[in-house]
Design an enzyme around this catalytic site. Structure first.
Site, PDB file in Angstrom:
ATOM      1  N   SER A 432       0.866  -1.104   0.098  1.00 19.21           N
ATOM      2  CA  SER A 432       0.022  -0.096  -0.247  1.00 19.21           C
ATOM      3  C   SER A 432       1.118   0.829  -0.197  1.00 19.21           C
ATOM      4  O   SER A 432       1.277   1.340  -1.179  1.00 19.21           O
ATOM      5  CB  SER A 432      -0.845  -0.059   1.399  1.00 19.21           C
ATOM      6  OG  SER A 432      -2.065   0.816   1.442  1.00 19.21           O
ATOM      7  N   ASP A 443      10.260   5.720  -9.595  1.00 12.67           N
ATOM      8  CA  ASP A 443      10.432   6.737 -11.180  1.00 12.67           C
ATOM      9  C   ASP A 443      11.226   7.990 -11.320  1.00 12.67           C
ATOM     10  O   ASP A 443      11.364   8.326 -12.446  1.00 12.67           O
ATOM     11  CB  ASP A 443       8.818   7.533 -11.241  1.00 12.67           C
ATOM     12  CG  ASP A 443       7.814   5.382 -11.406  1.00 12.67           C
ATOM     13  OD1 ASP A 443       8.157   4.458 -11.740  1.00 12.67           O
ATOM     14  OD2 ASP A 443       6.345   5.765 -10.926  1.00 12.67           O
ATOM     15  N   LYS A 458      -0.402  -4.633  -2.946  1.00 15.82           N
ATOM     16  CA  LYS A 458      -1.978  -4.066  -3.045  1.00 15.82           C
ATOM     17  C   LYS A 458      -1.750  -2.127  -3.319  1.00 15.82           C
ATOM     18  O   LYS A 458      -1.483  -1.609  -2.885  1.00 15.82           O
ATOM     19  CB  LYS A 458      -1.736  -4.508  -1.921  1.00 15.82           C
ATOM     20  CG  LYS A 458      -3.765  -4.070  -1.232  1.00 15.82           C
ATOM     21  CD  LYS A 458      -3.906  -3.289   0.602  1.00 15.82           C
ATOM     22  CE  LYS A 458      -5.177  -3.277   0.901  1.00 15.82           C
ATOM     23  NZ  LYS A 458      -5.217  -2.104   0.641  1.00 15.82           N
TER      24      LYS A 458
END
Length: 668
Positions: A432, A443, A458
């Site tokens: 999460s 990224d 998740k």
């Protein structure tokens, strides 16, 4: 009400039709009969013909008949099983016969007739008795008991009889029609996705009180699953967490009180009963016998305690020094992305981590490692702000509901608290919010992700919706219980979802759990991975080459005996957990010895032969100079870091990053 909520509120609702009905029907039977020794094939066939395609009609208002029909047959078969249990346990078992027991219902078909079904019960009871018989033999050897093997075999059967009687009593007295109906409704919700769950009123209260951070005693969240009591969560800072020996997925097979209390078998106990046995006075000892997902058995001794958040569940940091390479690294441990929902003046993870980063900067560390291993997530706001400590302003994560386009959550602060080398440690249980943090750092190219092949996966957001006679309640409370409903989905700024795939590590470190099916992707009802357009963001100007870091790490791992041992043994242990169980005592003992030897190898491999030089920041121990208990816990944490083979590898990667950064600066 549940059907309406799922259809109108779920992020990605499956059509409530015959196909969905069949899934719920099969799931309900599997939950009632996980070992496939209760229902006959003829039972399943006749029930399927009557009800497998009618549950969708019931959800749309037709009379509820499927649950009643299945429940009636279940009760009938349980009554028969009680009689078989009594007859089978009256006579001694012969443990010299070469035969096996298959206890994994997923690998079995439903029995074709009563004889086949009865034989499954015989083999299951025989295996349980064999386990206890060998335990008694081993105890006899250590205690020099004068009991002979005939007495021990009888005692083993008596133990199984007590356990099974307790289990059948639970079916009869505690597993009421209402309990079965609650299970039935939960099967409906989890068929939508694993995180959409139904909580009847009593379970909702239990969930709030016991599984959301206030589970006192050992600090573990428990769940009754497939006939056993299983650990589903570990509270940061709790005795369970500090032991370092318990993890989600572990099965509690026995519980003993004190240093020498007789272990009580947990077979047949539900969660509430198990909790009563595990709980006790603060400072007393409880011993848990644990069966790991890989099949290994171990006893873990824990001292019950009230969880003190002050140092155990909040962010904290330490320093790792390498006198040979002359480097000083900082590590920040974050057990969860906590936030003070009920206290506007309470501590929150974002500000605490910022404070720890500043402390490490003041110590002039050469690099920082964020440790998010076993971090199950938490506050979305805090993770967005926390990424902002390490980058200039920009998007962090995209959140999408079923109706609107993606909402981009951004860091609006152009300042950067820390610009130096950064690594993020993750594992299979990082989920999460942890995955959002790792994905954003990856990224942007801001740091290196180090750990298992991927995180948990998740990528969904849930909210408790109360069910009440007056309608749905957003506060989660209702006379009829609540549904924890999946409402939104997370996406990386690069466009891909964290759902199912998780975050793949840049530097992969082998773990013993890799071969076990523990991630979101291993659940057949999980929502699928998808992608949306990427956000507009400016990558960080990295001062290292990720491919060079990978090559250097892989070269080290090939020479590292600890990781080579883990690689060599983990598949073997996973395969051992999938095989059938021997009912021949000689084979059983040989297998038990082999599994223990492999497990011992892995445990030994996960401790460094030469400890890392890890220390608390100056004044940290002094802060608790009047609290010896807290000082001791901090010292234990430092000791665990000093022995951590994964932290050592992360430090090596960080050293490579530092060297690359220096070379970059010189070249510039």
């Amino acid at each position: 009400m549940v059907a309406k909520l799922l259809s109108q509120g779920h992020y990605d609702p499956k059509a409530i039709n015959d196909e969905f009905s069949e899934k719920v029907f099969n799931k309900f039977l599997e939950d009632l009969d996980p070992k496939k020794n209760i229902f006959l094939k003829s039972d399943v066939d006749s029930l399927a013909k009557l009800y497998s395609k009618s549950i969708d009609d019931e959800l749309n208002g037709a009379p509820v008949a499927s649950f009643i029909g299945v429940s009636k047959v279940f009760d009938q078969r349980i009554a028969e099983s009680v009689q078989w249990k009594n007859a089978l346990l009256e006579k001694p078992f012969d443990f010299t016969i070469d035969e096996t027991a298959e206890l994994n219902g997923k690998k079995l078909l439903y029995p074709a007739n009563q004889q086949e079904r009865k034989d499954r019960w015989r083999k299951m009871l025989k295996y349980y008795a064999l386990e206890r018989y060998v335990d008694l033999q081993e105890a006899k050897g250590s205690l020099k008991s004068d009991k002979n093997n005939t007495q021990l075999e009888k005692e083993a059967r008596e133990k199984i009889d007590t356990m099974m009687t307790r289990m059948f009593d639970r079916y009869k007295v505690k597993f009421t029609e209402e309990d079965k109906f609650n299970l039935f409704v939960d099967n409906i919700t989890t068929a939508m996705d694993p995180h959409t769950e139904f909580f009847p009123p009593a379970d909702k209260r239990y969930f709030d009180e016991e599984l959301s951070g206030s589970f006192f005693g050992i600090g573990a969240g428990l769940q009754y699953s497939e006939g056993v009591v299983k650990i589903i969560s570990i509270n940061a800072g709790s005795p369970a967490a500090k032991s370092g020996q318990l993890a989600p997925g572990d099965i509690i097979t026995k519980v003993a009180q004190g240093a020498d209390g007789e272990p009580l078998d947990m077979l047949g106990y539900d969660v509430q009963d198990a909790v009563k046995i595990i709980r006790g006075k603060e400072g007393t000892t409880v011993r848990l016998t644990i069966k790991k997902p890989d099949g290994t058995i171990k006893e873990v001794s824990l001292v019950r305690a009230k969880i003190d958040n002050d140092i155990d569940t909040y962010a904290r940091s330490a320093i790792i020094k390498d006198s040979v390479k002359n480097t000083k690294l900082g590590i920040i441990y974050l057990p969860e992305f906590y936030t003070p929902f009920q206290d506007p003046n309470g501590r929150r993870s974002f500000t605490d981590v910022a404070r720890e980063v500043q402390k490490l900067k003041d110590e002039k560390v050469d690099g920082i490692i964020m440790d998010l291993r076993r971090n199950g997530g938490g506050s979305l706001y805090d993770v967005v702000q926390m990424v902002g400590l390490f980058i200039k302003e920009g998007p962090i994560v995209q959140v999408k509901d079923r109706v609107s386009g993606p909402q981009v959550l951004k860091d609006e602060d152009n300042s950067v608290l820390y610009t130096g080398p950064l690594a993020v440690m993750v594992d299979e249980f990082s989920a999460s919010a942890s995955e959002i943090f790792a994905a954003a750092i990856q990224d942007y190219g801001r740091g290196v992700i180090i750990g298992s092949t991927s995180t948990y996966g998740k990528g969904t957001v849930q909210q408790n919706i109360g069910l009440d006679h007056t309608g749905f309640k957003r506060d989660g409370d209702g006379d009829l219980g609540a549904v924890k409903l999946t409402l939104r989905k997370f996406y990386r700024i690069s466009g891909g979802s964290t759902q199912l795939k998780g975050v793949e590590s840049d530097i992969v470190l082998p773990t013993q759990f890799e071969s076990l099916k523990l991630r979101e992707k291993d659940n057949e009802y999980a929502l699928q991975y998808d992608e949306i357009p990427k956000s507009n963001f400016t990558p960080w100007s990295s001062k290292y080459d990720i491919n060079t870091l990978k090559q250097l790490s892989n070269a080290r791992l090939k020479k590292d005996s600890s990781f080579q041992t883990i690689l060599k043994n983990r598949s073997w242990l996973a395969n051992e957990n999938e095989r059938s169980y021997p009912l021949n005592i000689a084979q059983y003992k040989a297998d038990k010895k082999a599994i223990k030897a492999k497990a011992d190898q892995i445990i030994a491999a996960q401790k460094l032969k030469k400890q890392l030089n890890v220390s608390l920041l100056p004044l940290e121990l002094a802060k608790y100079e009047k609290d010896e208990n807290k000082q001791e816990r901090l010292k234990l944490w430092i000791k665990s870091l000093s022995d951590d083979i994964y932290l050592k590898q992360a430090g090596e990667v960080m050293d490579d990053m530092i060297v690359e950064a220096k070379n970059f600066a010189m070249a510039k």
